[in-house]
Scaffold this active site. Sequence first.
Site, mmCIF file in Angstrom:
data_model
loop_
_atom_site.group_PDB
_atom_site.id
_atom_site.type_symbol
_atom_site.label_atom_id
_atom_site.label_comp_id
_atom_site.label_asym_id
_atom_site.label_seq_id
_atom_site.Cartn_x
_atom_site.Cartn_y
_atom_site.Cartn_z
ATOM 1 N N GLN A 5 -19.996 -50.499 8.279
ATOM 2 C CA GLN A 5 -20.210 -49.147 7.790
ATOM 3 C C GLN A 5 -21.467 -49.055 6.955
ATOM 4 O OE1 GLN A 5 -17.449 -48.762 3.944
ATOM 5 N NE2 GLN A 5 -16.308 -49.604 5.707
ATOM 6 N N HIS A 32 -22.987 -52.804 6.325
ATOM 7 C CA HIS A 32 -22.258 -53.907 5.725
ATOM 8 C C HIS A 32 -20.807 -53.882 6.189
ATOM 9 C CE1 HIS A 32 -21.678 -50.477 2.987
ATOM 10 N NE2 HIS A 32 -20.468 -50.963 2.802
ATOM 11 N N LYS A 52 -22.561 -43.216 -2.385
ATOM 12 C CA LYS A 52 -21.524 -44.197 -2.689
ATOM 13 C C LYS A 52 -22.107 -45.611 -2.708
ATOM 14 C CE LYS A 52 -16.905 -45.650 -1.193
ATOM 15 N NZ LYS A 52 -15.990 -45.736 -0.045
ATOM 16 N N LYS A 103 -11.139 -46.148 13.810
ATOM 17 C CA LYS A 103 -11.438 -44.830 13.246
ATOM 18 C C LYS A 103 -12.691 -44.231 13.883
ATOM 19 C CE LYS A 103 -9.326 -45.839 8.743
ATOM 20 N NZ LYS A 103 -9.543 -45.926 7.276
ATOM 21 N N GLU A 145 -22.372 -49.387 -3.810
ATOM 22 C CA GLU A 145 -21.291 -50.289 -4.181
ATOM 23 C C GLU A 145 -21.852 -51.651 -4.572
ATOM 24 O OE1 GLU A 145 -17.923 -48.709 -0.976
ATOM 25 O OE2 GLU A 145 -19.179 -50.432 -0.471
ATOM 26 N N HIS A 160 -23.117 -46.102 3.775
ATOM 27 C CA HIS A 160 -22.834 -44.925 2.958
ATOM 28 C C HIS A 160 -24.098 -44.094 2.822
ATOM 29 C CE1 HIS A 160 -19.080 -46.875 2.133
ATOM 30 N NE2 HIS A 160 -19.681 -47.897 1.560
ATOM 31 N N SER A 186 -14.224 -52.222 8.397
ATOM 32 C CA SER A 186 -15.180 -51.689 9.361
ATOM 33 C C SER A 186 -16.618 -51.964 8.946
ATOM 34 C CB SER A 186 -14.983 -50.184 9.520
ATOM 35 O OG SER A 186 -15.205 -49.508 8.300
ATOM 36 N N ARG A 190 -19.099 -45.083 9.961
ATOM 37 C CA ARG A 190 -18.664 -46.349 10.559
ATOM 38 C C ARG A 190 -19.343 -46.610 11.899
ATOM 39 N NH1 ARG A 190 -14.144 -43.923 8.258
ATOM 40 N NH2 ARG A 190 -13.164 -45.184 6.614
#
Length: 406
Positions: free
Chosen positions: A103, A259, A128, A284, A130, A105, A101, A278
């Site tokens: 999304q 991203h 979060k 979802k 990454e 954070h 997806s 998302r």
Amino acid sequence: MTFTRLSVQTQSYEWGRFGLESKAGELASADPSFKADPSKPYAELWMGTHPNAPSLVFGTPEKTPLKAVLTESNLSSAVATRYNNDLPFLFKVLSINKALSIQAHPDKALAERLFKQFPNVYKDANHKPEMAIALTDFEALIGFRALEDVALQLSRFPEFAAVISASAKAAFNSSPSKDSLKLVFKSLMEQDAGVIATQIRALIGRLSATTHVAGSLEELLIRLNSQFPDDVGIFCALLLNFVTLKEGEAIFLAANEPHAYLSGDCVECMAASDNVVRSGLTPKFKDVGTLVEMLTYNNGSAESQILKGDRYNNGQTSLLYDPPIEEFSIIRTKLSPSQSESFKGVNGPSVLIVTHGSGNATVVGSAGSQTHDAGLGFVFFIGADVEISLHAGDSGITAYRAFCVC
């Protein structure tokens, strides 16, 4: 415990590659107890203490969790105190067959608010950030395109322009900026689903009349529609940078930046959190209002998003990927056959995985040295201040090491 091999677990999500075609499945096969099923997708290999797939001390009949052997000594007093006697990161290998997806954070402040207000959706109060480093050719969407590039896509793809409101387009065309880019994105995300579907079908019908090179933007749009028909995320791909990383190239996914991973294999490290907001390429829940308001709308070229790593240690065989956060950094070591490299102790915990080739790892301690096999897919926990040396076998060795120093 200062050094130990770990037994790690896979996660099977529908977007993963199958059987031993998955890098996650291939590396997991280093554990004799793991047998890859060719009909099963192995999307992720998890290395750490996350309760959904905790790593275990390898070879212990009682299946001792890694978390149970973490102490102030092998974490360092600073990491143990700050992160409640636990690892502050989760290390992974991802093998992607179908797009994840689009999304973002949340940062810590937003994560705390979302967790308080919607604990059934947002499961914790942490951020979060990454980082992903490519193991194979790796496709992703990351960050908004430069403003002039967004204008170009609105011109190149009339179907895209048709789903953006006249007022948002007028504001962007007269004064391209973060504020007007936000208006364009908001207009897209709030557009009627029927209008989105009609224009996507027109776009895909037009593009499908011509053959496109694999990896081109046009081919990507057709591919995404085959995976997520009529999804608004297909148009998001015209707002975000489309990048293809080569082995060893990386992207850092900061808080509040959009991203999506599209295809390929990577190692990924993240702060310990499950928070995701998302916007597309997913069945979802999409929290559109939160997403529109949380994004920074920073924008720039695709090339500006790609990190190469900095020379580390001897400057010849290791690279350091050091994002602007405190939870983790990553070292990649790539040794030719029979080559070696020694590392001084790091003042914090590490997790290391061999992603190519094989060799051995020598641990230097007060009681002398111990040498351990380091085969393909072997995963090790390395305690704070432990000195190690990596030695390559006949096929060389590549290893990635995530670590935290406070």
